[in-house]
Enzyme design. Sequence first.
Site, short mmCIF file in Angstrom:
data_model
loop_
_atom_site.label_atom_id
_atom_site.label_comp_id
_atom_site.label_asym_id
_atom_site.label_seq_id
_atom_site.Cartn_x
_atom_site.Cartn_y
_atom_site.Cartn_z
N GLU A 182 0.83 -1.21 0.00
CA GLU A 182 0.00 0.00 0.00
C GLU A 182 0.86 1.26 0.00
O GLU A 182 0.59 2.21 -0.74
CB GLU A 182 -0.94 -0.01 1.21
N HIS A 283 -5.49 -6.22 -10.82
CA HIS A 283 -5.02 -7.17 -9.79
C HIS A 283 -4.85 -8.57 -10.35
O HIS A 283 -4.42 -9.48 -9.64
CB HIS A 283 -6.00 -7.23 -8.62
ZN LIG Z 1 -2.59 -2.21 -4.85
#
Ligand SMILES: [Zn+2]
Length: 374
Positions: A182, A283
């Site tokens: 993150e 993703h």
């Molecule tokens: Zn990410």
Amino acid sequence: MSLRHVIPPYLLDAIAERGGEKFPRAARAARSCQVSDESCRSLRAEGLRYTPVAKLGEGAQGSQGAMHSQVIGAGAGVNRLVHDAQGTETLPGVLVRSEGEGAVSDEPVNEAYDGLGASYSLFAEAFERNSLDGKGMPLIASVHYGQDYDNAFFDGRLMVFGDGDDEVFAGFTGSLSIIGHELSHGVISHTADLEYRGQPGALNEHCADVFGALTEQHDSGQNAEDATWLIGAGIFTPEVTGKALRSMLEPGTAYDDDVLGRDPQPDHMDRYVTTESDNGGVHLNSGIPNRAFALAATALGGPAWETVGQVWFAVLTGPDITTRTDFAGFAALTIAEAVAAFGEGSDVHDALVQSWGAVGVTRGANRGNVGSSW
Ligand SMILES: [Zn+2]
């Protein structure tokens, strides 16, 4: 940058749709996560709802209250501020641990504090970068966000952690690769700022996985050949058949569960996923460059942040990458950087030619003619 969530939408959809019998609490949590993330997104569009902490900047660092990099000058070192949202969705919550203060009795607070520190250390020690913006910006986190909140997110200034639902997700502060992932989105947004869609978006996710994995490896002094290359190990409860959210070395093998389904990441361009969801599979298709990086790092051995990690950081922060760079363009930049930094025909150069060929991003090298495809 807009919000970057740890748990991709297709996984929450699977839990919301199929989790009802086995994981009723998780199914409810997944449904409310989908709703509240949408309200998060609209809040982001209006400008963030949370207000900078009044306390920030008081004390030794100066008197400015704003949450921006001028508060902490370059070279001042890490400056962490961890808050407790106390089960609400009001951010950032109560400040519970500031830089230099000792551990508290609330373990997620300490895990977040240590995770922010490990991420700062990777960039400072391995890449000589002072925090996410290169100018020493404070690392600010909030834990215990919401009720049964099944996600964690970073908005460019604040890292927010849910506690999970206790049926599928055990909480998000326990995984250093997740925290590193993150915060790496912050570095990416301050540098290449790859567009969050399609191949550039998958490269954005990929680079966050690279520096997330390196955060964990650097923190424990681990060599590439000894690393798990898992992202998010420990976020699932033992009820879930899976070891992590993603596997960089073996994409598609991180979980295979009745409710969650099977890890859908491809490991080769032949299996590239064309989809409109998940911002065009950001993703999903990140699995392809992830495998190229992990293959090269493990073939070279030793600390990955000293070999391919250096190449990736130079490309990400260098002048030639654009917001629209695609897989082939990125592979070419890493191979050129490997030649510039380590030499033509060096082990790093050879390993990258091999590994990009092995995942089908470049032609030829997977048939063994190293060095001739570029
Ligand atoms: Zn990410």
